[in-house]
Design a protein around this motif. Structure first.
Motif, mmCIF file in Angstrom:
data_model
loop_
_atom_site.group_PDB
_atom_site.id
_atom_site.type_symbol
_atom_site.label_atom_id
_atom_site.label_comp_id
_atom_site.label_asym_id
_atom_site.label_seq_id
_atom_site.Cartn_x
_atom_site.Cartn_y
_atom_site.Cartn_z
ATOM 1 N N LEU A 179 0.820 -1.218 0.000
ATOM 2 C CA LEU A 179 0.000 0.000 0.000
ATOM 3 C C LEU A 179 0.853 1.267 0.000
ATOM 4 N N ALA A 180 2.129 1.141 0.381
ATOM 5 C CA ALA A 180 2.995 2.317 0.478
ATOM 6 C C ALA A 180 4.105 2.324 -0.553
ATOM 7 N N TYR A 181 4.064 1.415 -1.525
ATOM 8 C CA TYR A 181 5.097 1.347 -2.563
ATOM 9 C C TYR A 181 4.861 2.500 -3.541
ATOM 10 N N PRO A 182 5.674 3.558 -3.494
ATOM 11 C CA PRO A 182 5.396 4.765 -4.298
ATOM 12 C C PRO A 182 5.326 4.506 -5.791
ATOM 13 N N GLU A 183 6.287 3.751 -6.328
ATOM 14 C CA GLU A 183 6.348 3.559 -7.779
ATOM 15 C C GLU A 183 5.173 2.735 -8.295
ATOM 16 N N LEU A 184 4.515 1.983 -7.442
ATOM 17 C CA LEU A 184 3.302 1.260 -7.834
ATOM 18 C C LEU A 184 2.067 2.138 -7.680
ATOM 19 N N PHE A 191 16.566 1.199 -10.832
ATOM 20 C CA PHE A 191 16.708 1.938 -9.577
ATOM 21 C C PHE A 191 15.465 2.778 -9.302
ATOM 22 N N TYR A 192 15.036 3.541 -10.315
ATOM 23 C CA TYR A 192 13.874 4.406 -10.120
ATOM 24 C C TYR A 192 12.585 3.602 -9.966
ATOM 25 N N THR A 193 12.523 2.419 -10.580
ATOM 26 C CA THR A 193 11.330 1.594 -10.464
ATOM 27 C C THR A 193 11.214 0.988 -9.071
ATOM 28 N N ILE A 194 12.309 0.503 -8.536
ATOM 29 C CA ILE A 194 12.294 0.036 -7.145
ATOM 30 C C ILE A 194 12.020 1.209 -6.216
ATOM 31 N N THR A 223 10.537 2.566 -20.146
ATOM 32 C CA THR A 223 9.773 3.311 -19.150
ATOM 33 C C THR A 223 9.655 2.479 -17.881
ATOM 34 N N GLY A 224 9.380 3.155 -16.778
ATOM 35 C CA GLY A 224 9.287 2.487 -15.488
ATOM 36 C C GLY A 224 8.184 1.448 -15.424
#
Length: 501
Positions: free
Chosen positions: A119-124, A291-294, A343-344
């Motif tokens: 619920l707190a994973y920003p990239e998702l 990196f940005y995706t994680i 893309t991410g």
């Protein structure tokens, strides 16, 4: 069912409810639709008006738009239908994510941490207010992975059936689900708690079932007038120009790249190194995309945890996760080196697999510091960490783009019913109601595109750098009459013109 299992069911159920609420919150405060949304909505319109065949002709892999159209039959608008579907798929994704983590560690604490992680994973969660087919793909892929992991442990064939059906569901959204369907079963060969003969037997049984179901699905679709083989070929044809460029590079393009990289003089002597430089550069693109995706917070926490050896589990249990991770990495590498961009969204499967480590890492930090001098500090750090991730996931600090709606309304008022509208912005094309094929928008218009339209045409341009240069060209400048700029004349992001003689 034991009380512990009921508690864990409650964790997943509560997470599903929380996910639905967060999706509602994200949509309620959403900005404008993403560009991909207009393609899906237009395809859904075509499906409702002309049927499946027309939808597929407009957008080759039309499973997601067709689902949007079907949900809209309940009396919802197409956009509302898309948001409802996405909320459901985000809930399924959260449920499956916790189930995967719980399969590796059945403790209540790890399950709660898994809920907090997903619920707190920003990239998702930054995709909650977008209309994307990827959300359904991620949800069904994780659901399939969970059931495959259960099958690996129990070897009950019913779980493999669920796995295959979930993967077919994932194929509705993205064709590359076929790659995961083929790759994941190979994880059976690396199960050290079973003998080689048993692993081989179960693999062949599952592979045979997959082939049988595949043939059945192909025949059913063929009977319905849909040739799945031709659809896949149509998708691959999109990459044909990239493949030609890769294996038969144009000398002029190579020279231009050499000049851009090394300079005009050095480029003469360095053309033979262009391919190597580009390959190294693309490797950097891949690493930075991952990196940005994680995401920075998760990445550095995972780096710390791996260095301090906070994560330990039965290695055979994580093999299916590694199979998905490696399949995604292979897809990313092939796609990147063929198309030269990434893309991410394409890498988020990799990010989700990495995120499954987070609950175990946080649980280990809590356990190791219990009763020690760092207990209070580590607790404050973890609270702050997840609070930051939640804020990053659901609070947007970007500037409002409501002025795009104002520009759309202005275009609608200025254009008579028979007036043509030319624009390079999807939002204006859709909300002005003056562009029938609002999803087929060329972002980088050429001078000739403007000069070719009839006098009286409304020309609404998103004024990024190339467009600013284009409208300053003498023939174009002489043919356009400026009507209005948005959000203001001082900061023109959208310029609206009328084509004149």
């Amino acid at each position: 069912m034991s009380s512990t299992n009921w508690q864990q069911w409650d964790i997943r159920l509560l997470t599903v409810l929380a996910s639905l609420a967060l999706s509602g919150f994200a949509v309620a405060f959403a900005s404008l639709p993403n560009d991909d949304a207009y393609t899906y909505i237009r395809t859904a319109e075509i499906f409702l008006e002309h049927g499946v065949g027309a939808a597929i002709s407009h957008y080759t892999w039309a499973g997601y738009p067709i689902l949007i159209g079907l949900v809209s039959l309940l009396g919802l608008s197409l956009f509302t239908s898309a948001y409802v579907l996405n909320a459901i798929f985000f809930a399924i994704l959260a449920y499956a994510f916790i189930s995967i983590v719980r399969h590796l560690d059945d403790s209540n604490r790890v399950a709660w941490l898994a809920a907090l992680t997903v619920l707190a994973y920003p990239e998702l969660n930054e995709y909650r207010d977008m209309v994307l087919r990827d959300i359904g793909f991620w949800a069904m892929l994780l659901l399939a992975l969970w059931r495959f992991m259960v099958f690996v442990d129990t070897r009950q064939f019913s779980h493999s059936v669920f796995f295959v059906l979930a993967m077919i569901g994932a194929m509705l959204f993205r064709a590359e689900a076929v790659i995961y369907l083929v790759a994941i079963p190979f994880a059976l060969f690396l199960q050290s708690d079973r003998n080689t003969q048993e692993n081989r037997r179960d693999f062949l049984k599952l592979a045979g079932f997959i082939c049988g179901v595949g043939i059945l699905v192909f025949l059913v679709l063929l009977a319905a007038g849909i040739n799945l083989f031709l659809l896949i070929l149509e998708l691959l044809r999109i990459y044909q120009p990239f493949l030609i460029s890769l294996f038969n590079p144009d000398e002029a393009v190579t020279a231009a790249r050499a000049n851009a990289i090394f300079g005009e003089y050095a480029g003469i002597f360095s053309q033979e190194y262009v391919s190597a430089v580009i390959a190294i550069g693309l490797s950097v693109v891949l690493v930075m995309t991952l990196f940005y995706t994680i995401g920075g917070p998760f990445f550095w926490l995972l780096a710390f945890g791996l260095m301090r050896k906070h994560i330990r589990w039965h290695s055979a249990k994580v093999v299916p996760i590694l199979a998905v991770l490696l399949a995604n990495l292979l897809i990313l590498v092939v796609f990147l080196y063929i198309t030269k961009f990434l893309t991410g969204r394409y890498a988020l499967v990799f990010g989700l697999m990495a995120a499954t480590l987070v609950p175990f890492l946080v649980s280990s930090i809590i356990e190791r510091n219990r009763g020690g001098k760092w207990e209070q500090l580590s607790t404050y750090f973890l609270i702050l960490f997840f609070f930051y991730c939640l804020i990053d996931s659901y609070v947007s600090f970007g500037r409002s783009k409501d002025w795009l709606l104002d520009a759309s309304s202005y275009v609608e008022l200025q254009a008579e019913p028979d007036t043509q509208v030319l624009t390079n912005n999807h939002t204006i094309a859709y909300f002005s109601g003056r562009v029938e094929n609002y999803d087929v928008i060329v972002r980088e218009l050429k001078a000739q595109d403007v000069l070719d339209v009839a006098p009286g045409t409304i020309v609404a341009l998103e004024m990024y750098y190339e467009m600013s240069l284009m409208v300053e060209q003498a023939p174009v400048k002489a043919s356009l009459q400026l009507l209005q700029q948005f959000p203001s004349a001082d900061q023109p992001q959208i310029a609206i013109y009328r084509r004149v003689n």
